[in-house]
Design a protein around this motif. Structure first.
Motif, PDB file in Angstrom:
ATOM      1  N   PHE A 233      11.529 -11.725   7.423  1.00 33.79           N
ATOM      2  CA  PHE A 233      11.198 -10.443   8.052  1.00 33.79           C
ATOM      3  C   PHE A 233      12.204 -10.099   9.153  1.00 33.79           C
ATOM      4  O   PHE A 233      12.735  -8.997   9.205  1.00 33.79           O
TER       5      PHE A 233
ATOM      6  N   PHE B  74      12.504  -4.964  -0.706  1.00 26.64           N
ATOM      7  CA  PHE B  74      11.870  -5.947   0.171  1.00 26.64           C
ATOM      8  C   PHE B  74      10.432  -5.545   0.426  1.00 26.64           C
ATOM      9  O   PHE B  74      10.162  -4.615   1.169  1.00 26.64           O
TER      10      PHE B  74
ATOM     11  N   LEU C 109       7.117  -7.816   1.331  1.00 31.51           N
ATOM     12  CA  LEU C 109       6.769  -9.207   1.560  1.00 31.51           C
ATOM     13  C   LEU C 109       5.459  -9.303   2.312  1.00 31.51           C
ATOM     14  O   LEU C 109       5.258  -8.636   3.324  1.00 31.51           O
TER      15      LEU C 109
ATOM     16  N   SER D 188       7.908  -3.383  14.422  1.00 30.88           N
ATOM     17  CA  SER D 188       9.100  -3.433  13.593  1.00 30.88           C
ATOM     18  C   SER D 188       9.853  -4.719  13.918  1.00 30.88           C
ATOM     19  O   SER D 188       9.668  -5.320  14.962  1.00 30.88           O
ATOM     20  N   ALA D 189      10.708  -5.133  12.992  1.00 36.11           N
ATOM     21  CA  ALA D 189      11.451  -6.380  13.151  1.00 36.11           C
ATOM     22  C   ALA D 189      12.459  -6.257  14.292  1.00 36.11           C
ATOM     23  O   ALA D 189      12.759  -5.146  14.732  1.00 36.11           O
TER      24      ALA D 189
ATOM     25  N   PRO E 213      12.874  -4.404   8.722  1.00 35.17           N
ATOM     26  CA  PRO E 213      11.733  -3.633   8.213  1.00 35.17           C
ATOM     27  C   PRO E 213      10.599  -3.509   9.224  1.00 35.17           C
ATOM     28  O   PRO E 213      10.757  -3.900  10.375  1.00 35.17           O
ATOM     29  N   ILE E 214       9.453  -2.977   8.752  1.00 36.14           N
ATOM     30  CA  ILE E 214       8.290  -2.853   9.618  1.00 36.14           C
ATOM     31  C   ILE E 214       7.151  -3.697   9.055  1.00 36.14           C
ATOM     32  O   ILE E 214       7.193  -4.113   7.912  1.00 36.14           O
ATOM     33  N   GLU E 215       6.183  -3.948   9.938  1.00 35.29           N
ATOM     34  CA  GLU E 215       5.010  -4.713   9.512  1.00 35.29           C
ATOM     35  C   GLU E 215       3.773  -3.847   9.683  1.00 35.29           C
ATOM     36  O   GLU E 215       3.579  -3.248  10.734  1.00 35.29           O
TER      37      GLU E 215
ATOM     38  N   HIS F 235      -1.362  -8.555   6.214  1.00 34.01           N
ATOM     39  CA  HIS F 235      -0.151  -7.980   6.787  1.00 34.01           C
ATOM     40  C   HIS F 235       0.943  -7.896   5.744  1.00 34.01           C
ATOM     41  O   HIS F 235       1.181  -8.847   4.987  1.00 34.01           O
ATOM     42  N   LEU F 236       1.633  -6.759   5.740  1.00 30.70           N
ATOM     43  CA  LEU F 236       2.650  -6.511   4.729  1.00 30.70           C
ATOM     44  C   LEU F 236       3.901  -5.988   5.412  1.00 30.70           C
ATOM     45  O   LEU F 236       3.827  -5.242   6.377  1.00 30.70           O
ATOM     46  N   SER F 237       5.050  -6.418   4.903  1.00 30.40           N
ATOM     47  CA  SER F 237       6.304  -5.938   5.469  1.00 30.40           C
ATOM     48  C   SER F 237       7.041  -5.101   4.431  1.00 30.40           C
ATOM     49  O   SER F 237       7.209  -5.529   3.285  1.00 30.40           O
ATOM     50  N   ILE F 238       7.461  -3.920   4.821  1.00 28.03           N
ATOM     51  CA  ILE F 238       8.262  -3.076   3.921  1.00 28.03           C
ATOM     52  C   ILE F 238       9.425  -2.481   4.709  1.00 28.03           C
ATOM     53  O   ILE F 238       9.403  -2.434   5.940  1.00 28.03           O
ATOM     54  N   ARG F 239      10.435  -2.037   3.988  1.00 28.70           N
ATOM     55  CA  ARG F 239      11.584  -1.441   4.683  1.00 28.70           C
ATOM     56  C   ARG F 239      11.282  -0.019   5.111  1.00 28.70           C
ATOM     57  O   ARG F 239      10.459   0.660   4.517  1.00 28.70           O
TER      58      ARG F 239
END
Ligand SMILES: Nc1nc2c(ncn2[C@@H]2O[C@H](COP(=O)(O)OP(=O)(O)OP(=O)(O)O)[C@@H](O)[C@H]2O)c(=O)[nH]1
Ligand SMILES: [Mg+2]
Lengths: 711, 74
Positions: free
Chosen positions: A393, A509, A511, B43-44, B49-51, B58-62
């Motif tokens: 991440f 991406f 995840l 955000s990272a 990306p963001i969470e 919890h999901l992370s996408i760009r």
């Protein structure tokens, strides 16, 4: 005599569920050590099977890779769905145990309802009940049983609680399969009507239950991606008809105000939302969970990156210092084994082959096993805690700029210790293109086997002194070599992405960031054991074969005078020596003579073999990279004709550049073969890396000579 | 507004998903769909990306993806 027709019972059970729900934990708890790991044919996804017995009936259990839906996305998913659907007609499942994460019901139930529709006996293993409790999630288990009309077993797999009940339930269900009452997704009548004709079309040629047929038809209608897969499989002559039938169904859906796109998914979540509202109650806790608080620190904008560097610096430190002792033991062990064989087998070609070829060759690779193990140990612990997902991440942005994703970070980092575990770690990358590029650039990370070579050459040729009085030239050179590898990796990644694998689906991406939790050591050790097996058996065979070939080339033909005291001459006479002489004109422009040529050849076994080869040529007994005598011999070697010094600092730099870039490692080649399941990629790798190394060394030496640097 | 426009800690409901790429379909299977409440977690370190937190996980996408997810604050 009456013939009793006995239908052979298969008793095959599959564990299916989302990633990280505890399938493997359930599997381990069910089967104990009665398990084996193999590969699915044609691919490198692990196939784990085990068995357990209830009342002397034996059941075979399959631990499938985690998946989110029956629409496959990655290679792992494909394997799972193929087993579930029995596409290859090899495993007929008599029961599916869906492992559901009780703390994450909504998304877990999605796959669960898809499985229900297959009309195979289903057990819901409601795992992680302890975590759900902590989150204040109350599940009405009796309610679930009634709603779905299947057995629901609450479990804490990591504590083995609920297992006896699970075993008995499976056993009962398999002996007495009755799915007539098993629930499936309710589909509104108007939708069933709209897709009826298409459903009959899909039916042709398949024998499956009505329910599962409806579900599958709806899935094809709902997604162009699934449609394409289906079309690819049906008879060519029927494609037009299929398309028309599908178009009609979609049109009818639109007419009755149902948008067909992702309709299946929407219906499922509607059902799930209703079920959850009825049977699940969450008491709101205002206080932040421990996981959230840990995450605040570990992914902090500044602190997070800092912690990441510290963690990995410590791991590397540990790998290098802890592995020292076992590495020394393995070295001693191989020497001892060699001596034993020398005593047992009469001197001659056979003895030579076994001692100098097989044992020495395999031993030189085996010494890396401790490092590989330590690295894997730490990585799998970090993975288990949930930290790895955070690393991906945090660094996705950086990797994205070279066309990769955050998932490539770990494989590439691991490769600084050794490319073999790095390449094996690349399996977690879903996107095949990303995975391939990651594998192809991993060997550029300067691994620990290059270090002895750097140390020898820097010690011998890089002048004392320091840059601006701060950093010594030696350290600077070392840093430059590591940087060169990274830069090369970036450039190659860009080239690969642009030109070579661009037809494959591009990087994305998405995840899941699982909650942090305490790692499970028992489980880690089981995993470690598997890795060792793979490395020793699969890669080991190739390494053994190559070791013998290299040994043969370095020791045959024997020189006639049999002047055993002069090993340098022996090498000169050998095939390797001849090849060295033969390629001398080609490597002359890089600043290398035939002796280095021989070293380049033999170091294909493993890079640090370069040091021992040079030692043999210079007849230095028992030399290693820090030994003064070898350094002196290299430094003072003179051209026999002109009497000039043979090697200059520039030669050394050119040689190091070659080592940074060339693919001189048969363990890497073997593992790439295994992981990509073809010789195409390892051969590509050898070719392009050698080409690149040659070019870079050529430029280094020629430009250096022209400018008069280090000559 | 899009998912990108939320501040850390803010919640909203997804109103539309603006494209029908494979990736969007995949997200829908993960439960990212119209009517689903989401919370923007953070955000990272490098901004992407963001969470997000949805359906209890919890999901992370760009950000490029989040751009096409329209939301309404509540
Ligand atoms: N607290 C708790 N932890 C569990 C439970 N079951 C499994 N775990 C832990 O959850 C983690 C993941 O479990 P695995 O068994 O690897 O999950 P998996 O479904 O096989 O994961 P993938 O193979 O990656 O899909 C491990 O660290 C387990 O120790 C449980 O009931 N309670
Ligand atoms: Mg597993």
């Amino acid at each position: 005599m009456p013939v009793t027709s006995v239908i052979p019972k298969t008793n095959n059970i599959a564990l299916v569920g989302n990633p990280n729900t505890g399938k493997t934990s359930v599997f381990n708890a069910l089967t104990g050590l009665r398990q084996k790991v193999a590969n699915y044919p044609g691919v490198t996804v692990e196939k784990k099977t085990g068995s357990f017995s209830v009342n002397s009936t034996t059941f075979t259990v399959y631990d499938l890779p985690g998946l989110y839906s029956l629409i496959p996305k990655s290679l792992d998913d494909k394997i799972s769905t193929e087993i579930i659907y029995n596409h290859n007609n090899d495993v007929e499942l008599s029961c599916i145990v869906v492992v559901v994460d009780a703390a994450n019901l909504s998304r877990n139930l999605y796959l669960f309802t898809q499985i229900l529709d297959l009309q195979i006996p289903v057990v819901m293993a409601l795992n992680m009940i302890d975590v759900a409790d902590k989150k204040g999630i109350k599940i009405d288990i009796e309610g679930f049983k009634k709603e779905f009309n299947i057995p629901v077993i609450p479990l804490i797999a990591s504590k083995r609680s609920g297992l006896a009940e699970l075993k008995n339930t499976i056993s009962d269900l398999v002996t007495n399969p009755d799915i007539s009452q098993q629930k499936y997704m309710p589909i509104p009548d108007e939708i069933t009507k709209c897709i009826g004709d298409f459903r009959n079309f899909v039916k042709n040629g398949f024998c499956e239950s009505e329910v599962s047929l409806t579900a599958r038809s709806l899935r094809i209608i709902s997604s162009d991606h699934v449609l394409q897969d289906w079309i690819d499989k049906i008879d060519n002559t029927k494609i037009d008809e299929a398309q028309q039938s599908l178009a009609k169904a979609r049109k009818r859906l639109l007419e009755s105000n149902q948008h067909w796109s992702m309709l299946e998914t929407k219906l499922r979540y509607q059902w799930i939302d209703e079920v959850l509202k009825t049977y699940v109650h969450t008491s709101k806790t205002d206080k932040q969970s421990l996981s959230d608080r840990i995450d605040k620190i570990l992914t902090h904008k500044v602190g997070g990156l800092f912690i990441f560097f510290i963690v990995f610096a410590m791991i590397f430190q540990a790998i290098f210092s802890w592995a020292e002792l076992p590495m020394a033991l393995i070295e001693d062990g191989t020497n001892w084994l060699g001596q034993m064989v020398t005593q047992l087998i009469p001197a001659g070609a056979l003895q030579d082959m076994i001692v100098d070829g097989a044992i020495a060759g395999v031993g030189s690779i085996l010494v890396f096993l401790p490092q590989i193990l330590f690295l894997f140990f730490f990585l799998s612990i970090l993975e288990d805690t949930g930290y790895m997902a955070r690393v991906a991440f945090m660094l996705d942005r950086v990797m994205n700029s070279i066309g990769l994703s955050g998932r490539s970070v770990i494989p590439l980092l691991s490769s600084f210790a050794c490319a073999v575990p790095g390449i094996m770690a690349s399996r977690t990358i879903q996107n095949w293109r990303d995975r391939l590029v990651t594998i192809m650039i991993s060997p550029f990370m300067s691994c620990s086997a290059r270090l002895p070579v750097y140390v020898l050459l820097i010690g011998a040729f890089i002048p004392q002194g320091s840059f601006l009085g701060i950093v010594s030239y030696s350290a600077l050179t070392l840093l430059a070599m590591y940087t060169l590898g990274i830069v090369a990796a970036i450039l190659v990644a860009l080239v690969f992405k642009k030109f070579i694998v661009r037809t494959m689906p591009s990087s994305s991406f998405v995840l899941e960031l699982p909650a942090y939790h305490r790692p499970n050591l028992r489980y880690t050790f089981l995993q470690l054991l598997e890795r060792v097996k793979i490395f020793v058996t699969d890669a080991g065979k190739i390494i053994l074969a190559m070791s013998i070939v290299l040994w043969f080339m370095a020791s045959y033909p024997k020189s006639d005078e049999s002047d055993t005291s002069n090993s340098s001459q022996k090498i000169e006479q050998s095939y390797a020596g001849k090849i060295g002489k033969f390629i001398e004109p080609a490597i002359k422009p890089l600043g290398f003579d035939w002796k280095i040529g021989v070293g380049l050849l033999t170091s294909f076994a493993a890079r640090e073999v370069m040091v021992s080869t040079l030692a043999t040529i210079y007849n230095v007994e028992g030399a290693d990279e820090t030994s003064g005598s070898l350094k002196e011999s290299l430094k003072n070697d003179r051209d026999p004709v002109t009497g000039e010094l043979l090697y200059s600092p520039l030669t050394a730099i050119s040689l190091m550049v070659f080592f940074v870039l060339a693919c001189q490692c048969m363990a890497t080649v073997a593992i790439v073969k295994r992981e990509t399941n073809s010789w195409r990629w390892p051969i590509t790798m050898i070719a392009y890396m050698t080409g690149l190394a040659y070019l870079a060394s050529l430029l280094t030496f020629q430009i250096g000579s022209y400018l008069g640097i280090g000559v | 507004m899009t998912l990108n426009d939320l501040e850390p800690g803010e919640s909203a409901i997804i109103t539309t998903i603006d494209d029908s790429s494979n990736e969007s379909n995949y997200l829908m299977e993960l439960g990212v769909m119209e009517g689903t409440p989401v919370r923007f977690v953070k955000s990272a370190p490098f901004g992407d990306p963001i969470e997000v937190d949805l359906r209890g996980y919890h999901l992370s996408i760009r950000r490029s993806k989040a751009q096409s997810i329209l939301v309404q604050k509540f």
